[in-house]
Scaffold this active site. Structure first.
Site, PDB file in Angstrom:
ATOM      1  N   GLY A 130      -0.506   1.990 -12.312  1.00  0.00           N
ATOM      2  CA  GLY A 130      -1.389   2.623 -13.287  1.00  0.00           C
ATOM      3  C   GLY A 130      -2.811   2.123 -13.091  1.00  0.00           C
ATOM      4  CD  GLU A 247      -0.127  -2.527   0.775  1.00  0.00           C
ATOM      5  OE1 GLU A 247      -0.001  -1.313   0.637  1.00  0.00           O
ATOM      6  OE2 GLU A 247       0.502  -3.176   1.620  1.00  0.00           O
TER       7      GLU A 247
END
Lengths: 383, 306
Positions: A130, A247
């Site tokens: 989110g 990432e």
């Protein structure tokens, strides 16, 4: 300096390919066509990931304490390449493996670790992130979703958007602004919110990526215990930056793009069109984009394998990956346009739907360019 | 996979960088406002210290030769390095240097000929060499920032070299790519310095996103080119060699344009060294048939015939 693979790495890659060819069903390409966030792929990943876990190939790089085998960085990376090349049968669970799990290990409370990590290591957990909001996309730190402290609880109100996997997720890794904690990044905290909590409404947004991949998530007076907060108030931004540092090279998209490009060339040869020097040139250019991306990503992974964390080198690599995915998709649409309609070619269509996201999901290309300019070239920030 | 230098390579690289930081490698306007200066002093130092023989050293290898070509091409002075560092150790270790290379038509102007002491003639089928004597070369006027000359073919005696001609061409693709990538990197570095210093509209030029994004794109291409070149130097695979050259030549035109745009009128003067890099790049981007030809070789090597 050595650009060849070690025997161990080559063997590991064959092992991963072996498991994939054994465990992926014959209808997998059609299934994968539904999109990474679809009900079909999600249900599939909940069958597939436990098998990977059993084969020791879900979280091999994790600490033994949490079900891993502390395998080298390169193995984790090879695993990611092969999974992506196969259409990412881990579905949403690749996020657990790559960063949500490791973030919980580093910053989670004992109760949070015990509750969530074993599920992830078993291949049975679906999470969504989110992050983005209608008015906080590239400028994520301007997010407005609020967490008001009321006794032993937080009450969450706000809206998230473009949320992948939300329709099928068990938990949301939520960023919200804690009321009364000041302004800016320092008021952002992370909450682990079960998606079944009353007050959460998920609406799927039809998208170019495939059905079920993009959502709006509304939080209306969602009560969660204070123990659902990950880390301290004010630590959220730091945690998320550290998590996403892992990432930053992003998905090894050049791996699937390369396979698709070879398939395209094969088809053009069958059609007697690959003698056209323009087509050969464009194919070679697309391949060059893939190889450029690959070598820049390998540079970052190699540094990580030697314990170095590079700065904006990862953003450099990520931008090249964006170029590669688009180069191959554009090549296909330019010279094999008929394959994207009707019965078509499932693999080309799937690749296009994955490539169209590249350069937007997980950080716009233009933001990456800003980062490269400012942190890699040390150019001055805009006044 | 280990994309870091070994101990010897690190030492070599550090020592090389120290040498290249010397004043003799810096920019000074050439007499009569010529567009180039040959780096005689650094050439001699590099040769005396055995740098051009790196490719033949087991712990250094062709990767280091390619890295050296890339670094030397970043200097404002021109130094013949690609042929000496990649071709010579491979099949002509006794050839006196500097060396000029004929890669197409022998009657065309060839770079480095005016100071070359020998020539290597590459073709699809064979490799030949010749020692140059006084009077064998006529200096040629040029727009490019290389010393250019024309050969008096009738005066030369050619020796056939017992080597694989295709492999020699592959090595040369890698050498040209490394020199071109280095020239672009040299130009980029000088432009970066400029856009950090130069203020317009009350802020540094380099703070404008229109400038930032194009320079960022440029460095991504140059960095990836360097890695592809080093990889090709190690593998010496025909596909890798063609890819390294194709990728480098493909980006050169756009980067060259951007560099001149951001340097503005200063880059049009011979008082600023930008032209040294961009006019070398203009020549090298067309070498061996240019990007289209190199992409064609790559397509052949990777996918075979139609």
């Amino acid at each position: 300096m050595d650009f060849t693979w070690s025997r161990e790495d080559t063997e590991f890659r064959s092992r991963v390919r072996g498991v994939l060819s054994r465990e992926l069903p014959t209808n997998w390409p059609t299934l994968a066509r539904h999109g990474p966030g679809s009900r079909q792929q999600t249900e599939f990943c909940l069958e597939f990931c436990p098998k990977l876990a059993e084969a020791g190939l879900l979280v091999p790089h994790w600490p033994r304490e949490w079900g891993g085998a502390e395998r080298p960085v390169w193995e984790h990376f090879i695993l990611g390449e092969e999974m992506w090349a196969a259409g990412e049968p881990r579905g949403a669970q690749y996020m657990n493996v790559n960063w949500i799990g490791p973030v919980l290990m580093q910053f989670g409370s004992d109760a949070q670790k015990q509750r969530y990590i074993p599920q992830m290591a078993a291949g049975k957990a679906i999470w969504c992130q989110g992050f983005s909001e209608p008015n906080a996309g590239s400028d994520l730190a301007s997010l407005k979703t609020r967490a008001d402290r009321e006794g032993d609880e937080y009450v969450i109100n706000g809206q998230k958007i473009w949320t992948s996997y939300a329709g099928m997720a068990d938990q949301c890794f939520l960023l919200a602004r804690v009321s009364g904690a000041g302004e800016g990044k320092s008021a952002i905290a992370i909450f682990i919110v079960p998606m079944t909590t009353p007050g959460i409404e998920v609406r799927s947004i039809p998208s170019l990526i495939g059905h079920g991949d993009i959502h709006e998530v509304f939080f209306t007076d969602v009560h969660i215990p204070v123990s659902a907060r990950l880390g301290e108030v004010g630590q959220g931004w730091k945690i998320i930056s550290a998590a996403l540092a892992n990432e930053r090279v992003g998905i090894p998209r050049y791996q699937l793009a390369t396979i698709i490009l070879d398939e395209m060339v094969g088809l053009l040869k069958t059609r007697g069109q690959f003698g056209d020097p323009v087509i050969r040139l464009r194919a070679a250019q697309a391949a060059a984009s893939c190889e450029a991306a690959r070598i820049l990503v390998y540079h970052v992974v190699d540094a990580k394998s030697r314990g170095q964390i590079l700065g904006a080198d990862a953003n450099v690599a990520r931008l090249a990956v964006i170029g590669a995915d688009h180069a191959v998709s554009d090549f296909g649409m330019d010279f094999l346009a008929d394959c994207y309609s009707g019965a078509g070619h499932v693999s080309f269509m799937s690749h296009h739907e994955r490539a169209i996201v590249t350069g937007i999901a997980a950080g716009a290309a233009e933001i990456q360019l800003n980062i490269v300019a400012q942190r890699y070239l040390n150019l001055p920030r805009e006044a | 996979m280990r994309l870091a230098f070994n101990e010897d390579q690190t030492t070599f690289s550090t020592f090389l960088e120290q040498m290249l930081a010397s004043d003799v490698c810096g920019f000074r306007p050439a007499p009569e406002w010529e567009r180039l200066e040959y780096g005689d002093a650094i050439d001699v130092q590099l040769a005396e210290n055995g740098f051009f023989d790196a490719a033949a050293e087991e712990t250094l290898g062709p990767v280091m030769a390619a890295e050296m070509i890339f670094k030397i091409a970043q200097l404002p002075v021109a130094v013949e390095c690609a042929a000496s560092a990649l071709l010579r150790p491979n099949f002509a270790s006794k050839l006196p240097r500097p060396i000029a290379v004929i890669e197409a038509e022998p009657h065309h102007p060839i770079r480095f000929l005016p100071m070359a002491r020998s020539v290597i003639w590459l073709s699809q089928s064979k490799v030949r060499t010749a020692i140059l004597k006084d009077g064998d070369v006529q200096k040629a006027d040029t727009l490019f920032a290389y010393p250019m000359g024309v050969l008096n073919m009738a005066a030369l005696t050619w020796d056939d070299v017992d080597t694989d001609a295709a492999k020699a061409l592959d090595l040369w693709r890698i050498g040209v790519a490394a020199e071109l990538a280095g020239a672009l990197k040299g130009g980029l570095n000088s432009v970066l310095e400029h856009v950090k210093e130069r203020h317009q509209f009350g802020r540094p030029l380099g703070s404008f996103q229109a400038v930032q994004h194009r320079l960022a794109q440029g460095v991504i291409e140059i960095d990836s080119a360097r890695w592809l070149i080093l990889k090709a130097a190690q593998s010496q695979d025909p596909a890798d060699a063609a890819l390294a050259l194709a990728h480098t030549q493909n980006m050169a035109t756009r980067i060259g344009y951007d560099l001149h745009q951001f340097m503005g009128a200063m880059g049009l003067t011979l008082e600023h060294p930008l032209h040294r890099w961009t006019y070398r790049a203009r020549l090298l981007r067309s070498a061996l048939g240019g990007a289209s030809s190199a992409f064609g070789h790559y397509a052949d090597a990777r996918w075979g015939p139609a």
